[in-house]
Scaffold this motif. Structure first.
Motif, PDB file in Angstrom:
ATOM      1  N   ASP A  26      48.711  42.706  48.387  1.00 39.89           N
ATOM      2  CA  ASP A  26      48.491  43.749  47.602  1.00 39.89           C
ATOM      3  C   ASP A  26      49.562  44.849  47.973  1.00 39.89           C
ATOM      4  OD1 ASP A  26      47.488  45.615  45.879  1.00 39.89           O
ATOM      5  OD2 ASP A  26      45.487  45.132  46.529  1.00 39.89           O
ATOM      6  N   ARG A  27      50.396  45.180  47.006  1.00 38.63           N
ATOM      7  CA  ARG A  27      51.526  46.145  47.171  1.00 38.63           C
ATOM      8  C   ARG A  27      51.180  47.451  46.111  1.00 38.63           C
ATOM      9  NH1 ARG A  27      57.344  42.845  47.470  1.00 38.63           N
ATOM     10  NH2 ARG A  27      56.709  41.432  48.916  1.00 38.63           N
ATOM     11  N   ARG A  28      50.045  47.481  45.446  1.00 44.65           N
ATOM     12  CA  ARG A  28      49.791  48.412  44.597  1.00 44.65           C
ATOM     13  C   ARG A  28      49.782  49.836  45.253  1.00 44.65           C
ATOM     14  NH1 ARG A  28      44.570  46.034  41.737  1.00 44.65           N
ATOM     15  NH2 ARG A  28      44.218  45.796  44.034  1.00 44.65           N
TER      16      ARG A  28
ATOM     17  N   VAL B 171      42.041  37.292  40.692  1.00 47.55           N
ATOM     18  CA  VAL B 171      43.254  36.592  41.139  1.00 47.55           C
ATOM     19  C   VAL B 171      42.990  35.839  42.244  1.00 47.55           C
ATOM     20  CG1 VAL B 171      45.696  37.295  41.875  1.00 47.55           C
ATOM     21  CG2 VAL B 171      44.777  38.610  39.999  1.00 47.55           C
ATOM     22  N   GLU B 172      42.587  36.297  43.204  1.00 46.57           N
ATOM     23  CA  GLU B 172      42.422  35.582  44.412  1.00 46.57           C
ATOM     24  C   GLU B 172      41.648  34.160  44.220  1.00 46.57           C
ATOM     25  OE1 GLU B 172      42.208  39.340  47.578  1.00 46.57           O
ATOM     26  OE2 GLU B 172      40.422  38.374  47.125  1.00 46.57           O
TER      27      GLU B 172
ATOM     28  N   LEU C  60      50.663  35.267  46.565  1.00 48.97           N
ATOM     29  CA  LEU C  60      50.787  36.061  45.099  1.00 48.97           C
ATOM     30  C   LEU C  60      51.024  37.537  45.523  1.00 48.97           C
ATOM     31  CD1 LEU C  60      48.671  35.244  42.119  1.00 48.97           C
ATOM     32  CD2 LEU C  60      49.133  37.578  42.835  1.00 48.97           C
ATOM     33  N   VAL C  61      51.705  38.155  44.850  1.00 48.64           N
ATOM     34  CA  VAL C  61      51.981  39.600  45.393  1.00 48.64           C
ATOM     35  C   VAL C  61      51.637  40.449  44.184  1.00 48.64           C
ATOM     36  CG1 VAL C  61      53.534  41.612  45.706  1.00 48.64           C
ATOM     37  CG2 VAL C  61      53.909  39.085  46.745  1.00 48.64           C
TER      38      VAL C  61
ATOM     39  N   LYS D 278      57.107  33.283  46.212  1.00 46.33           N
ATOM     40  CA  LYS D 278      56.019  34.338  46.019  1.00 46.33           C
ATOM     41  C   LYS D 278      55.876  34.482  44.357  1.00 46.33           C
ATOM     42  CE  LYS D 278      56.108  37.121  50.473  1.00 46.33           C
ATOM     43  NZ  LYS D 278      56.316  38.176  50.829  1.00 46.33           N
ATOM     44  N   VAL D 279      54.606  34.360  43.938  1.00 47.31           N
ATOM     45  CA  VAL D 279      54.519  34.881  42.498  1.00 47.31           C
ATOM     46  C   VAL D 279      54.078  36.276  42.553  1.00 47.31           C
ATOM     47  CG1 VAL D 279      52.755  34.672  40.712  1.00 47.31           C
ATOM     48  CG2 VAL D 279      53.470  32.608  41.882  1.00 47.31           C
TER      49      VAL D 279
END
Length: 291
Positions: A14-16, A83-84, A110-111, A138-139
């Motif tokens: 999680d880069r949000r 998503v997870e 997944l990012v 990575k997605v």
């Protein structure tokens, strides 16, 4: 789609809120954003797209804040849980399929990001829609894409299976990467004309659609998650982003030799083929005489 309670993957990064807020790609307006969202709905070859459309710095906009859980940042925890869970379904689908092939499935990451993020394929931006980077396996997805897509499509509130289909398609590109298919296509394209290279890209994309169908088949067989209308959602999503339909909407005519993702009918057909058979061997678009 009855996804709540399913196993949640631990491979979500999680880069949000890490300082690259929401915004349009450099030089883009709302028209560009709409077209980009639709064209990239099911992803493609992000390397060239990212390099051509990348920016040299972060995009400014709302949404920046400290990284962490949904409760800490104000982001929707349910969206991350969805998503997870979908990513967990893809993992549980592809592990046994790879085992049957005598191979080991390496799970992608997944990012989640807001606005823009750096990848090994270049700068990724929300306006591109979800994409897969083969260099870092990575997605990438900005979840605002789903809200934009649903609003533009006038979709009903439970648009979840079509959203899951987007993730499954990107994971399909990861499967192609693990099997060496993507590298073969990339190498072949270097020796071909632009039109011939585009034709190979179409086969690559349709195979990812078929792999998404395989995922849907096995997920339904094991967990019975699909509800009435779910498959139709995915088929409508596939139809909406066919090259022919997008070109006709944007320029009023179609140029088949420029297609890179396939027609609406082709995308629907290959997703359906994977979904009905559940057999990845039925997804060999490169051997198919007719798409």
């Amino acid at each position: 789609m009855r996804w709540r309670g399913g196993r949640r993957s631990g491979n979500v990064e999680d880069r949000r809120g890490l300082g690259m807020g929401r915004g349009l790609a450099a030089g883009g307006g709302i028209g560009t954003l709409v077209i980009a969202l639709l064209v990239m709905l099911l992803g493609g070859d992000p390397g060239a797209v990212l390099q051509d459309g990348g920016t040299s710095g972060p995009l400014a906009g709302p949404g920046a804040g400290p990284a962490g859980s949904g409760a800490e940042t104000g982001f929707d925890d349910e969206a991350r849980a969805f998503v997870e869970t979908v990513l967990g379904y893809t993992e549980d689908t592809w592990h046994p399929i790879f085992q049957q092939m005598g191979r080991t499935y390496v799970e992608p990451t997944l990012v989640l990001f807001s606005g823009a993020t750096r990848t090994q394929c270049g700068m990724g931006q929300a306006a591109m829609g979800p994409f897969y980077c083969p260099l870092d396996q990575k997605v990438y997805i900005d979840l605002s894409f789903y809200a934009d897509l649903q609003r533009m499509a006038g979709a009903r509130s439970d648009f979840d299976f079509a959203q899951a289909y987007v993730i499954a398609h990107e994971v399909g590109h990861h499967v192609q990467n693990l099997l060496g298919i993507s590298d073969e296509v990339h190498a072949a394209r270097q020796r071909l004309s632009e039109g011939e290279g585009n034709a190979l890209s179409v086969r690559l994309e349709l195979q990812a659609d078929c792999f998404a169908g395989v995922w849907g088949h096995h997920t339904q067989q094991r967990w019975a998650v699909l509800e009435s209308g779910d498959v139709e959602e995915a088929l409508r999503a596939a139809s909406a982003i066919g090259d022919d339909r997008l070109q006709r909407q944007s320029q009023g005519y179609v140029v088949p030799e420029s297609f890179t993702h396939g027609t609406s009918a082709q995308r629907v057909e290959w997703f359906r083929r994977g979904f009905e058979s559940g057999d990845a061997r039925q997804c060999d678009t490169f051997a198919a005489r007719s798409l």
